[in-house]
Design a protein around this motif. Structure first.
Motif, PDB file in Angstrom:
ATOM      1  N   GLY A  19      39.827  72.423  74.689  1.00  0.00           N
ATOM      2  CA  GLY A  19      41.099  71.758  74.385  1.00  0.00           C
ATOM      3  C   GLY A  19      42.271  72.553  74.941  1.00  0.00           C
ATOM      4  O   GLY A  19      42.301  73.783  74.818  1.00  0.00           O
ATOM      5  N   GLN A  22      47.225  74.041  73.883  1.00  0.00           N
ATOM      6  CA  GLN A  22      47.854  75.358  73.785  1.00  0.00           C
ATOM      7  C   GLN A  22      48.806  75.615  74.956  1.00  0.00           C
ATOM      8  O   GLN A  22      49.660  76.490  74.888  1.00  0.00           O
ATOM      9  N   TYR A  57      51.140  67.336  77.008  1.00  0.00           N
ATOM     10  CA  TYR A  57      51.018  68.765  76.676  1.00  0.00           C
ATOM     11  C   TYR A  57      51.855  69.566  77.678  1.00  0.00           C
ATOM     12  O   TYR A  57      51.488  69.723  78.843  1.00  0.00           O
ATOM     13  N   LYS A  83      45.338  61.916  78.400  1.00  0.00           N
ATOM     14  CA  LYS A  83      45.909  60.901  77.495  1.00  0.00           C
ATOM     15  C   LYS A  83      47.246  60.402  78.010  1.00  0.00           C
ATOM     16  O   LYS A  83      47.908  61.074  78.805  1.00  0.00           O
ATOM     17  N   HIS A 125      47.027  58.133  73.400  1.00  0.00           N
ATOM     18  CA  HIS A 125      47.245  59.302  72.527  1.00  0.00           C
ATOM     19  C   HIS A 125      47.563  58.881  71.080  1.00  0.00           C
ATOM     20  O   HIS A 125      47.260  59.589  70.133  1.00  0.00           O
ATOM     21  N   SER A 155      43.152  57.607  70.370  1.00  0.00           N
ATOM     22  CA  SER A 155      43.336  58.816  69.570  1.00  0.00           C
ATOM     23  C   SER A 155      44.340  58.502  68.469  1.00  0.00           C
ATOM     24  O   SER A 155      45.297  57.754  68.703  1.00  0.00           O
ATOM     25  N   ASN A 156      44.095  59.068  67.304  1.00  0.00           N
ATOM     26  CA  ASN A 156      45.005  58.882  66.157  1.00  0.00           C
ATOM     27  C   ASN A 156      45.161  57.416  65.751  1.00  0.00           C
ATOM     28  O   ASN A 156      46.197  57.034  65.193  1.00  0.00           O
ATOM     29  N   LYS A 208      43.455  74.889  63.477  1.00  0.00           N
ATOM     30  CA  LYS A 208      44.447  75.670  64.243  1.00  0.00           C
ATOM     31  C   LYS A 208      44.286  77.182  64.056  1.00  0.00           C
ATOM     32  O   LYS A 208      45.246  77.939  64.059  1.00  0.00           O
ATOM     33  N   ARG A 225      52.443  76.767  63.758  1.00  0.00           N
ATOM     34  CA  ARG A 225      51.794  77.054  62.486  1.00  0.00           C
ATOM     35  C   ARG A 225      52.796  77.479  61.417  1.00  0.00           C
ATOM     36  O   ARG A 225      52.571  77.273  60.230  1.00  0.00           O
ATOM     37  N   PRO A 258      33.845  81.441  63.162  1.00  0.00           N
ATOM     38  CA  PRO A 258      34.178  80.237  63.950  1.00  0.00           C
ATOM     39  C   PRO A 258      32.936  79.515  64.472  1.00  0.00           C
ATOM     40  O   PRO A 258      32.904  78.279  64.515  1.00  0.00           O
ATOM     41  N   VAL A 276      37.915  72.228  70.929  1.00  0.00           N
ATOM     42  CA  VAL A 276      38.463  73.485  70.407  1.00  0.00           C
ATOM     43  C   VAL A 276      39.643  73.935  71.267  1.00  0.00           C
ATOM     44  O   VAL A 276      39.536  73.989  72.496  1.00  0.00           O
ATOM     45  N   GLY A 277      40.743  74.265  70.628  1.00  0.00           N
ATOM     46  CA  GLY A 277      41.920  74.768  71.345  1.00  0.00           C
ATOM     47  C   GLY A 277      41.664  76.209  71.768  1.00  0.00           C
ATOM     48  O   GLY A 277      41.389  77.071  70.929  1.00  0.00           O
ATOM     49  N   LYS A 279      42.568  79.738  74.138  1.00  0.00           N
ATOM     50  CA  LYS A 279      43.625  80.498  74.825  1.00  0.00           C
ATOM     51  C   LYS A 279      43.093  81.547  75.786  1.00  0.00           C
ATOM     52  O   LYS A 279      43.860  82.103  76.575  1.00  0.00           O
TER      53      LYS A 279
HETATM   54  N1  LIG Z   1      44.822  63.795  70.126  1.00  0.00           N
HETATM   55  C1  LIG Z   1      45.696  64.530  69.494  1.00  0.00           C
HETATM   56  O1  LIG Z   1      46.700  64.040  68.954  1.00  0.00           O
HETATM   57  C2  LIG Z   1      45.469  66.014  69.408  1.00  0.00           C
HETATM   58  C3  LIG Z   1      46.207  66.781  68.494  1.00  0.00           C
HETATM   59  C4  LIG Z   1      45.928  68.145  68.442  1.00  0.00           C
HETATM   60  C5  LIG Z   1      44.963  68.703  69.269  1.00  0.00           C
HETATM   61  N2  LIG Z   1      44.281  67.934  70.172  1.00  0.00           N
HETATM   62  C6  LIG Z   1      43.263  68.505  71.087  1.00  0.00           C
HETATM   63  O2  LIG Z   1      42.328  69.272  70.346  1.00  0.00           O
HETATM   64  C7  LIG Z   1      42.355  70.636  70.766  1.00  0.00           C
HETATM   65  C8  LIG Z   1      42.082  71.535  69.583  1.00  0.00           C
HETATM   66  O3  LIG Z   1      42.977  71.323  68.514  1.00  0.00           O
HETATM   67  P1  LIG Z   1      43.996  72.435  67.987  1.00  0.00           P
HETATM   68  O4  LIG Z   1      44.439  73.211  69.120  1.00  0.00           O
HETATM   69  O5  LIG Z   1      44.967  71.749  67.132  1.00  0.00           O
HETATM   70  O6  LIG Z   1      43.194  73.297  66.950  1.00  0.00           O
HETATM   71  P2  LIG Z   1      41.900  74.209  66.792  1.00  0.00           P
HETATM   72  O7  LIG Z   1      40.923  74.030  67.861  1.00  0.00           O
HETATM   73  O8  LIG Z   1      41.518  73.943  65.413  1.00  0.00           O
HETATM   74  O9  LIG Z   1      42.541  75.671  66.837  1.00  0.00           O
HETATM   75  C9  LIG Z   1      42.970  76.270  68.015  1.00  0.00           C
HETATM   76  C10 LIG Z   1      43.388  77.703  67.732  1.00  0.00           C
HETATM   77  O10 LIG Z   1      42.284  78.387  67.181  1.00  0.00           O
HETATM   78  C11 LIG Z   1      42.285  79.719  67.621  1.00  0.00           C
HETATM   79  N3  LIG Z   1      40.961  80.032  68.174  1.00  0.00           N
HETATM   80  C12 LIG Z   1      40.178  79.290  68.976  1.00  0.00           C
HETATM   81  N4  LIG Z   1      39.028  79.914  69.199  1.00  0.00           N
HETATM   82  C13 LIG Z   1      39.075  81.066  68.529  1.00  0.00           C
HETATM   83  C14 LIG Z   1      38.189  82.141  68.359  1.00  0.00           C
HETATM   84  N5  LIG Z   1      36.963  82.136  68.913  1.00  0.00           N
HETATM   85  N6  LIG Z   1      38.564  83.199  67.597  1.00  0.00           N
HETATM   86  C15 LIG Z   1      39.764  83.206  67.001  1.00  0.00           C
HETATM   87  N7  LIG Z   1      40.663  82.222  67.128  1.00  0.00           N
HETATM   88  C16 LIG Z   1      40.313  81.158  67.866  1.00  0.00           C
HETATM   89  C17 LIG Z   1      43.392  79.886  68.629  1.00  0.00           C
HETATM   90  O11 LIG Z   1      44.437  80.471  67.869  1.00  0.00           O
HETATM   91  P3  LIG Z   1      45.366  81.681  68.330  1.00  0.00           P
HETATM   92  O12 LIG Z   1      46.580  80.963  68.789  1.00  0.00           O
HETATM   93  O13 LIG Z   1      45.577  82.427  67.064  1.00  0.00           O
HETATM   94  O14 LIG Z   1      44.669  82.445  69.404  1.00  0.00           O
HETATM   95  C18 LIG Z   1      43.751  78.464  69.006  1.00  0.00           C
HETATM   96  O15 LIG Z   1      45.106  78.331  69.297  1.00  0.00           O
HETATM   97  C19 LIG Z   1      43.732  70.804  71.436  1.00  0.00           C
HETATM   98  O16 LIG Z   1      43.783  71.867  72.355  1.00  0.00           O
HETATM   99  C20 LIG Z   1      43.869  69.456  72.123  1.00  0.00           C
HETATM  100  O17 LIG Z   1      43.102  69.416  73.309  1.00  0.00           O
HETATM  101  C21 LIG Z   1      44.524  66.589  70.229  1.00  0.00           C
END
Ligand SMILES: NC(=O)c1ccc[n+]([C@@H]2O[C@H](COP(=O)([O-])OP(=O)(O)OC[C@H]3O[C@@H](n4cnc5c(N)ncnc54)[C@H](OP(=O)(O)O)[C@@H]3O)[C@@H](O)[C@H]2O)c1
Length: 310
Positions: A19, A22, A57, A83, A125, A155-156, A208, A225, A258, A276-277, A279
């Protein structure tokens, strides 16, 4: 790694996806581009074939960086999803737009930023109440015919919005919010998708970062956050404590927290993919390590129980 077919589409993907939200400075702050390019390429090396981005994004920035990274990879071995919906302007304004003309125009803009001839999955989206769904579906069908997209999804959307969309066109996937702390989607959205053969790609599977176990509950955030209730005060401390409670179960399987959380998430019978988001390379390596891990039924429920405070 065994691939999952996404709903009624022909797309075959890994259950963990990269994902790239970020790369949206307005939500996540400025990020080092090179590190992201390395992480996107590393994803493929560690067995992940599925990438998710969106035009919105970073107002095209995420797609641009993804394009730079993925042009080094074999195009037919990766599945790229983007999207459309948030029409964005240079002065920072945005509004929803799933009109026929905008979709056709914006798909070309996404393809140019991604340096690709086609995207595999083109997602709405959000639901656009200001455009008849027939019009949106017609644009998607045209893009399919022209070979610019291989499938389209949502989505959503709520269940009722999906019902309407499916009456108008072959929307084959849903990308909803879901993680082990926010499971509302289990009630209606995910069962509906399974019943209708709609592929499910859940976002925010690590809440997140809260579900990684790296927080004590005292941290302060400069990014999005800092504005979320989950990351504030007593609630944050309580949730962070619950996540720590997963350590013994994770250790039993030789997994990190995780990885355990992601393994349980993708083991959910109504979930095809966790996006997974990411970085950096360490994060994608860790996420990829959750694939192919089997958690016993008892521990599956122990994990869910520990996180619900039961
Ligand atoms: N369709 C939509 O409306 C929508 C909305 C939101 C997201 N998304 C998609 O879904 C993806 C994921 O969602 P999300 O970014 O909200 O949340 P997530 O995957 O729940 O969390 C991402 C965060 O988790 C941390 N992380 C990831 N892997 C890690 C690891 N191995 N160890 C420690 N920390 C880790 C990172 O935080 P740190 O910043 O602390 O490093 C990262 O910024 C997005 O990138 C995007 O592609 C879609």
């Amino acid at each position: 790694m065994e691939l999952v077919r996404l709903g009624g589409s022909e797309l075959k993907v890994t259950p963990i996806a990269y994902g790239s939200w970020q790369l949206s400075p307005r939500f996540w702050g400025k990020q080092p581009e090179k590190t992201f390019i390395e992480a996107m390429q590393r994803a493929f090396e560690v067995g992940v074939n599925f990438y998710d981005t969106a035009d919105a994004y970073g107002d095209g920035y995420s797609e641009k960086v993804m394009g730079m990274a993925l042009k080094e990879l074999p195009r037919d071995k990766i599945v790229v999803a983007t999207k459309v919906y948030n029409r964005f302007y240079e002065d920072g304004r945005r509004h929803g737009d799933l009109s026929y003309d905008y979709i056709i125009e914006e798909c070309d803009a996404s393809l140019a930023r991604l340096q690709m001839d086609y995207v595999d999955l083109y997602q709405c989206h959000s639901f656009d109440h200001s455009t008849p769904m027939e019009e949106t579906a017609e644009a998607m069908q045209r893009l399919m015919k022209e070979g610019k997209i291989r499938a389209f999804g949502m989505s959503n959307f709520t269940v009722e919005q999906m019902r309407l969309a499916r009456k108008c066109g072959n929307f084959t996937t849903l990308q909803p919010l879901y993680n082990l702390l926010e499971r509302d989607g289990e009630r209606d959205l995910l069962p509906y998708c399974r019943a209708e053969d709609i592929g499910t790609l859940v976002y925010s599977p690590l809440a997140k970062g809260l579900l990684t176990g790296k927080y004590t509950g005292d941290e302060k955030f400069e990014d999005l956050r800092g504005r979320r209730e989950m990351f504030q005060g007593e609630r944050f401390r309580e949730l962070a404590g619950r996540v720590q409670g997963l350590k013994p179960i994770a250790q039993k399987y030789g997994l990190s927290i995780p990885q355990l959380v992601l393994a349980v998430t993708i083991q959910h019978p109504l979930i095809d993919v966790a996006i997974v988001g990411i970085k950096n390379t360490e994060q994608i390596e860790e996420a990829a390590g959750a694939m192919g891990k089997e958690i016993s039924r008892e521990d599956y429920h122990n994990v869910r129980g520990a996180l619900s405070g039961a």
